[in-house]
Design a protein around this motif. Structure first.
Motif, PDB file in Angstrom:
ATOM      1  N   SER A 170      -6.082  -9.013  -4.552  1.00  0.00           N
ATOM      2  CA  SER A 170      -7.009  -7.963  -4.129  1.00  0.00           C
ATOM      3  C   SER A 170      -7.167  -6.945  -5.247  1.00  0.00           C
ATOM      4  CB  SER A 170      -6.493  -7.257  -2.875  1.00  0.00           C
ATOM      5  OG  SER A 170      -7.322  -6.162  -2.516  1.00  0.00           O
ATOM      6  N   LEU A 171      -8.393  -6.470  -5.424  1.00  0.00           N
ATOM      7  CA  LEU A 171      -8.698  -5.390  -6.366  1.00  0.00           C
ATOM      8  C   LEU A 171      -9.517  -4.353  -5.616  1.00  0.00           C
ATOM      9  CD1 LEU A 171      -8.494  -4.452  -9.344  1.00  0.00           C
ATOM     10  CD2 LEU A 171     -10.698  -5.565  -9.727  1.00  0.00           C
ATOM     11  N   GLU A 172      -9.012  -3.102  -5.599  1.00  0.00           N
ATOM     12  CA  GLU A 172      -9.659  -2.046  -4.814  1.00  0.00           C
ATOM     13  C   GLU A 172      -9.779  -0.783  -5.650  1.00  0.00           C
ATOM     14  OE1 GLU A 172      -8.796  -1.601  -0.564  1.00  0.00           O
ATOM     15  OE2 GLU A 172      -8.137   0.447  -1.018  1.00  0.00           O
ATOM     16  N   TRP A 173     -10.989  -0.216  -5.674  1.00  0.00           N
ATOM     17  CA  TRP A 173     -11.223   1.063  -6.351  1.00  0.00           C
ATOM     18  C   TRP A 173     -11.247   2.162  -5.299  1.00  0.00           C
ATOM     19  CZ3 TRP A 173     -16.356   3.728  -7.169  1.00  0.00           C
ATOM     20  CH2 TRP A 173     -16.207   4.870  -7.969  1.00  0.00           C
ATOM     21  N   GLN A 174     -10.367   3.149  -5.461  1.00  0.00           N
ATOM     22  CA  GLN A 174     -10.246   4.249  -4.517  1.00  0.00           C
ATOM     23  C   GLN A 174     -10.664   5.543  -5.217  1.00  0.00           C
ATOM     24  OE1 GLN A 174      -6.105   3.983  -3.478  1.00  0.00           O
ATOM     25  NE2 GLN A 174      -6.351   2.081  -2.334  1.00  0.00           N
ATOM     26  N   ARG A 175     -11.589   6.275  -4.604  1.00  0.00           N
ATOM     27  CA  ARG A 175     -12.167   7.469  -5.236  1.00  0.00           C
ATOM     28  C   ARG A 175     -12.112   8.656  -4.274  1.00  0.00           C
ATOM     29  NH1 ARG A 175     -17.127   9.934  -5.015  1.00  0.00           N
ATOM     30  NH2 ARG A 175     -17.841   8.354  -3.530  1.00  0.00           N
ATOM     31  N   PRO A 176     -11.495   9.807  -4.683  1.00  0.00           N
ATOM     32  CA  PRO A 176     -11.502  10.993  -3.825  1.00  0.00           C
ATOM     33  C   PRO A 176     -12.925  11.456  -3.559  1.00  0.00           C
ATOM     34  CG  PRO A 176      -9.901  11.224  -5.605  1.00  0.00           C
ATOM     35  CD  PRO A 176     -10.714  10.005  -5.919  1.00  0.00           C
ATOM     36  N   MET A 177     -13.172  11.918  -2.339  1.00  0.00           N
ATOM     37  CA  MET A 177     -14.506  12.365  -1.937  1.00  0.00           C
ATOM     38  C   MET A 177     -14.587  13.886  -1.971  1.00  0.00           C
ATOM     39  SD  MET A 177     -15.152   9.798   1.303  1.00  0.00           S
ATOM     40  CE  MET A 177     -16.688  10.616   1.767  1.00  0.00           C
TER      41      MET A 177
ATOM     42  N   ASN B 123       4.880   7.168  -6.477  1.00  0.00           N
ATOM     43  CA  ASN B 123       5.051   8.621  -6.617  1.00  0.00           C
ATOM     44  C   ASN B 123       5.139   9.331  -5.273  1.00  0.00           C
ATOM     45  OD1 ASN B 123       2.322   8.182  -5.957  1.00  0.00           O
ATOM     46  ND2 ASN B 123       1.658  10.016  -7.038  1.00  0.00           N
ATOM     47  N   ASN B 124       4.765   8.646  -4.193  1.00  0.00           N
ATOM     48  CA  ASN B 124       4.830   9.237  -2.864  1.00  0.00           C
ATOM     49  C   ASN B 124       5.093   8.125  -1.860  1.00  0.00           C
ATOM     50  OD1 ASN B 124       3.587  10.185  -0.159  1.00  0.00           O
ATOM     51  ND2 ASN B 124       3.630  12.075  -1.357  1.00  0.00           N
ATOM     52  N   LYS B 125       5.995   8.370  -0.915  1.00  0.00           N
ATOM     53  CA  LYS B 125       6.379   7.311   0.018  1.00  0.00           C
ATOM     54  C   LYS B 125       5.319   7.030   1.080  1.00  0.00           C
ATOM     55  CE  LYS B 125      11.411   7.872  -0.349  1.00  0.00           C
ATOM     56  NZ  LYS B 125      11.376   8.786  -1.511  1.00  0.00           N
ATOM     57  N   THR B 126       4.522   8.037   1.451  1.00  0.00           N
ATOM     58  CA  THR B 126       3.549   7.854   2.523  1.00  0.00           C
ATOM     59  C   THR B 126       2.108   7.763   2.033  1.00  0.00           C
ATOM     60  OG1 THR B 126       3.471  10.260   2.859  1.00  0.00           O
ATOM     61  CG2 THR B 126       5.007   9.000   4.226  1.00  0.00           C
ATOM     62  N   ASN B 127       1.782   8.470   0.940  1.00  0.00           N
ATOM     63  CA  ASN B 127       0.420   8.456   0.393  1.00  0.00           C
ATOM     64  C   ASN B 127       0.471   8.274  -1.127  1.00  0.00           C
ATOM     65  OD1 ASN B 127      -1.742   9.022   2.491  1.00  0.00           O
ATOM     66  ND2 ASN B 127      -0.300  10.679   2.957  1.00  0.00           N
TER      67      ASN B 127
ATOM     68  N   THR C   9     -16.389  -2.241   1.722  1.00  0.00           N
ATOM     69  CA  THR C   9     -16.215  -0.832   1.399  1.00  0.00           C
ATOM     70  C   THR C   9     -15.558  -0.151   2.597  1.00  0.00           C
ATOM     71  OG1 THR C   9     -17.360   1.178   0.660  1.00  0.00           O
ATOM     72  CG2 THR C   9     -18.489  -0.182   2.291  1.00  0.00           C
ATOM     73  N   GLY C  10     -15.008   1.024   2.356  1.00  0.00           N
ATOM     74  CA  GLY C  10     -14.341   1.727   3.452  1.00  0.00           C
ATOM     75  C   GLY C  10     -14.029   3.158   3.094  1.00  0.00           C
ATOM     76  N   ILE C  11     -13.483   3.896   4.051  1.00  0.00           N
ATOM     77  CA  ILE C  11     -13.068   5.275   3.852  1.00  0.00           C
ATOM     78  C   ILE C  11     -11.595   5.403   4.192  1.00  0.00           C
ATOM     79  CG2 ILE C  11     -15.349   6.286   4.219  1.00  0.00           C
ATOM     80  CD1 ILE C  11     -14.484   6.934   7.085  1.00  0.00           C
ATOM     81  N   ARG C  12     -10.959   6.394   3.586  1.00  0.00           N
ATOM     82  CA  ARG C  12      -9.543   6.677   3.806  1.00  0.00           C
ATOM     83  C   ARG C  12      -9.389   8.164   4.116  1.00  0.00           C
ATOM     84  NH1 ARG C  12     -10.297   2.105   3.220  1.00  0.00           N
ATOM     85  NH2 ARG C  12      -9.515   0.627   1.659  1.00  0.00           N
ATOM     86  N   TRP C  13      -8.476   8.470   5.047  1.00  0.00           N
ATOM     87  CA  TRP C  13      -8.088   9.854   5.280  1.00  0.00           C
ATOM     88  C   TRP C  13      -6.599   9.976   5.014  1.00  0.00           C
ATOM     89  CZ3 TRP C  13      -5.563  12.132   9.948  1.00  0.00           C
ATOM     90  CH2 TRP C  13      -5.393  13.513   9.786  1.00  0.00           C
ATOM     91  N   ARG C  14      -6.234  10.876   4.109  1.00  0.00           N
ATOM     92  CA  ARG C  14      -4.834  11.069   3.718  1.00  0.00           C
ATOM     93  C   ARG C  14      -4.146  11.956   4.763  1.00  0.00           C
ATOM     94  NH1 ARG C  14      -3.399  10.363  -1.674  1.00  0.00           N
ATOM     95  NH2 ARG C  14      -2.137  12.243  -1.602  1.00  0.00           N
ATOM     96  N   SER C  15      -3.661  11.344   5.824  1.00  0.00           N
ATOM     97  CA  SER C  15      -2.973  12.083   6.884  1.00  0.00           C
ATOM     98  C   SER C  15      -1.534  12.347   6.464  1.00  0.00           C
ATOM     99  CB  SER C  15      -3.008  11.287   8.192  1.00  0.00           C
ATOM    100  OG  SER C  15      -2.020  10.265   8.178  1.00  0.00           O
ATOM    101  N   PRO C  16      -0.841  13.268   7.149  1.00  0.00           N
ATOM    102  CA  PRO C  16       0.557  13.548   6.798  1.00  0.00           C
ATOM    103  C   PRO C  16       1.486  12.347   6.947  1.00  0.00           C
ATOM    104  CG  PRO C  16      -0.356  15.302   8.153  1.00  0.00           C
ATOM    105  CD  PRO C  16      -1.351  14.192   8.165  1.00  0.00           C
TER     106      PRO C  16
ATOM    107  N   SER D 204     -11.441  17.256  -0.689  1.00  0.00           N
ATOM    108  CA  SER D 204     -11.033  16.949   0.677  1.00  0.00           C
ATOM    109  C   SER D 204      -9.939  15.894   0.659  1.00  0.00           C
ATOM    110  CB  SER D 204     -12.232  16.442   1.489  1.00  0.00           C
ATOM    111  OG  SER D 204     -12.617  15.145   1.048  1.00  0.00           O
ATOM    112  N   ASP D 205      -9.415  15.596   1.846  1.00  0.00           N
ATOM    113  CA  ASP D 205      -8.400  14.557   1.993  1.00  0.00           C
ATOM    114  C   ASP D 205      -9.022  13.201   2.278  1.00  0.00           C
ATOM    115  OD1 ASP D 205      -6.140  16.143   1.545  1.00  0.00           O
ATOM    116  OD2 ASP D 205      -6.164  16.883   3.597  1.00  0.00           O
ATOM    117  N   TRP D 206     -10.320  13.081   2.082  1.00  0.00           N
ATOM    118  CA  TRP D 206     -11.019  11.828   2.317  1.00  0.00           C
ATOM    119  C   TRP D 206     -11.240  11.093   1.003  1.00  0.00           C
ATOM    120  CZ3 TRP D 206     -12.140   9.992   7.162  1.00  0.00           C
ATOM    121  CH2 TRP D 206     -11.986  10.895   8.218  1.00  0.00           C
ATOM    122  N   GLU D 207     -11.229   9.764   1.091  1.00  0.00           N
ATOM    123  CA  GLU D 207     -11.468   8.920  -0.076  1.00  0.00           C
ATOM    124  C   GLU D 207     -12.426   7.789   0.296  1.00  0.00           C
ATOM    125  OE1 GLU D 207      -7.334   9.389  -2.614  1.00  0.00           O
ATOM    126  OE2 GLU D 207      -7.673   7.558  -1.468  1.00  0.00           O
TER     127      GLU D 207
END
Length: 623
Positions: free
Chosen positions: A547-554, A436-440, A589-596, A561-564
């Motif tokens: 790989s199986l990864e659960w991603q959750r907005p923070m 649904n999105n090329k970058t994020n 575990t880890g964190i993600r930031w949805r940058s442009p 926010s733009d963090w996950e």
């Protein structure tokens, strides 16, 4: 009691106009002999120090009280210690009307308000306090929604499907709480559905929110005028002088004769911008001077110079610090092809490479050729390798295709090593991206595969087959948060195999290794392989990765926010014999930031096989 609220264009431009007006009047002076006008008071208030009054909004509904304290107009005049009584009384009279308007925008159409002024004790920050007591009552809810469309949309079968998408995606539904912001968002979202496909000149013809304050009900009515349905016509280039015009049109690949699509236009713009031939590219549909059934697409271009040198410095957890020098020539003699050459050095490899690509034909296919010379640590060996490739490539829509002939040579250094080998391989690859999105991306899937047949040339001639497949899918979970985002599962799988006689020696560059930031976290880059030679790490013929990864907005401080946050488990193996497979598993575990430009990822993973933690950093999304 019936009240009508009609939306107009004024409310969309008023904040910007007020801001501009404030800046223009920044030098005005309030004269003692004159009562301050609203605009003059606003500007002088920002520079005065003492308070003329304080504002105290009291309500059992804390969010309503905070909203009024933040947005009431009377707050703009609280720093006028010499504010005259006549002006203060006028502000008090206007405050009730202003408060009712602010409450109406939140869906409270029948509030109970009480305004009065209290004197404050000596030594207080202000001589008086304006008190507003609010009983907002119940928020009104949507009773009905009527969405209308002007012709020719109703009689056009394709238009009816688009109309159904507007109605199906309408966000402010029956029995929902009514607010002005939700009403505006719903109207504009419906308009965007029309403007994205076939109807770029669509507009809101009329809109009305009919309020029954006593019953706390709102009836919504909106009418869209889609305008003419547009089809793509020819591409008109503006600013192109150095490069072949037909080749540029082949890169853009405007689907002439098809229905207008904003996505198709943006994809064409992105292809031109990323082609390397232009420093800037902007595409727009000419809706003023074109036939809607053959609308011209105008490309405003700023050409790049023929040559460019780019220096790069980087750092990765897989290969350490990295230095690179790229030389780009957009029209290299004698073929006139675009050539990208690179020298790259990091802690594990030194590489010299070049790739030449022709302008695409009308079909989208383009010739390419390339060469690469590399000295790198591969497993527990240091290998010198050379690769030469030539073929054709095509990128259309979501699909990339490529077929090519490739020569590989590799030689390992030192004693007790596999030695040297070479091969000739013909391959075809296919990649489809449906995100649904090329970058994020947050939903959709991608799938790719490559299949080739070849011969080893040295030390003996033997036939072999080589295949590789990969898959990634995002599965949305749960409800959307305030920002419209949802949790999701990211499911990834990869497999590869080389089919050949057990004694056939393959070039090291064709064998499989895994481990690292994008494969099996918890292990170093390409540290998972076989132990075929003297128990030293070496590439293998069979690869499996999952790989199986659960991603959750923070949520930070109660706000989206733009963090996950992510929790994951990776597993992978490399072997020469499927019966003797050792699986390497990593959890973390880890964190993600949805940058442009794509997600910035930081993961901490524990490799169960080695019983150690490892940090993984990665930037951007690639499939």
């Amino acid at each position: 009691m019936q009240k009508k609220f009609r939306s107009t264009g004024f409310f969309r431009i008023a904040p910007a106009a007020l801001l501009a007006l404030c800046f223009l009047q920044g030098c005005s002076v309030l004269r003692p002999s004159e009562e301050p006008s609203a605009d003059e008071a606003t500007e002088t208030a920002s520079t005065s120090g003492a308070l003329a009054f304080t504002l105290d909004v009291r309500s059992e509904n804390g969010s309503v009280a905070r909203h009024l304290e933040r947005h009431l107009e009377i707050q703009r005049f609280n720093r006028f210690p010499d504010l005259r009584d006549t002006e203060f009384n006028r502000l008090m009279a206007e405050a009730e009307t202003n408060a009712r308007s602010l409450l109406a925008a939140l869906g409270y159409f029948n509030p109970q308000l009480s305004l009065h002024v209290e004197d404050t004790p000596a030594g207080s920050e202000a001589p008086r306090k304006v008190v507003i007591e609010v009983e907002p009552g119940a928020q009104s809810v949507v009773q009905s929604v009527n969405i209308g469309f002007a012709e020719p949309m109703n009689s056009d079968p394709q238009g009816q499907r688009q109309r159904a998408r507007v109605e199906r995606g309408w966000s402010l539904k029956q029995d929902d709480v009514f607010t002005q912001s939700d009403w505006d968002s719903a109207k504009n979202a419906g308009l965007r559905v029309l403007q994205r496909d076939r109807y770029p000149t669509a507009r809101i013809e009329s809109s009305q929110a009919r309020v029954d304050a006593d019953a706390e009900k709102v009836d919504l009515r909106i009418g869209y005028d889609p305008g003419e349905a547009y089809r793509f016509g020819a591409l008109e280039l503006q600013g192109n002088e150095r490069y072949d015009a037909q080749g540029i049109r082949n890169i853009a690949r405007i689907p002439t004769g098809t229905d207008y699509s904003e996505e198709a236009l943006l994809d064409a713009q992105q292809r031109l911008a990323s082609s390397g031939y232009f420093d800037a590219a902007f595409l727009m549909l000419d809706t003023e001077n074109s036939d809607p059934q053959n609308a011209t697409v105008i490309a405003q271009l700023r050409e790049a110079k023929y040559q460019k040198v780019v220096f790069g410095v980087g750092l990765s957890t897989d290969a350490g610090p990295r230095l690179s020098i790229d030389h780009i020539h957009n029209k290299l003699w004698p073929l006139g092809w675009r050539a990208v050459s690179q020298i790259a050095v990091d802690a594990k490899s030194q590489q010299l490479a070049t790739q030449w690509t022709a302008m695409p034909r009308e079909s989208g296919w383009a010739w390419f050729t390339g060469a690469q010379l590399e000295r790198a640590e591969v497993g527990d060996y240091t290998a010198n390798s050379f690769m030469l490739t030539a073929g054709r490539t095509q990128s259309t829509g979501h699909i990339d295709r490529r077929y090519f002939l490739q020569y590989d040579f590799s030689r390992t250094e030192g004693s007790d090593t596999p030695g040297s080998s070479s091969s000739l391989l013909g391959s075809y690859s296919w990649t489809g991206r449906y995100f649904n999105n090329k970058t994020n991306p947050s939903s959709g899937y991608g799938v790719g595969w490559e299949l080739g047949a070849g011969y080893t040339l040295t030390p003996e001639r033997e036939p072999f087959l080589r295949g590789r497949a990969r898959w990634l899918q995002f599965v949305p979970l749960g409800e959307r948060n305030e920002a419209g985002r949802r949790s999701r599962l990211a499911v990834r799988a990869e497999a590869g195999a080389i089919v050949a006689d057990s004694g056939t020696q393959m070039p090291l560059s064709l064998l499989f290794l895994t481990g690292g930031d994008t494969t099996v976290r918890g292990y170093a880059f390409e540290s998972i392989g076989t132990r075929a030679f003297d128990d030293r790490l070496y590439g293998g013929r069979y690869l499996t990765v999952g790989s199986l990864e659960w991603q959750r907005p923070m949520t930070l401080f109660g706000n989206s926010s733009d963090w996950e946050h992510a929790v994951f488990v990776d597993a992978g193996s490399v072997s020469d014999d499927n019966a003797e497979t050792s699986v390497y598993t990593g959890v973390g575990t880890g964190i993600r930031w949805r940058s442009p430009v794509g997600p910035l990822q930081a993961d901490i993973a524990y490799g169960l096989k080695l019983e150690q933690f490892r940090l993984h950093l990665r930037m951007g999304f690639n499939f």
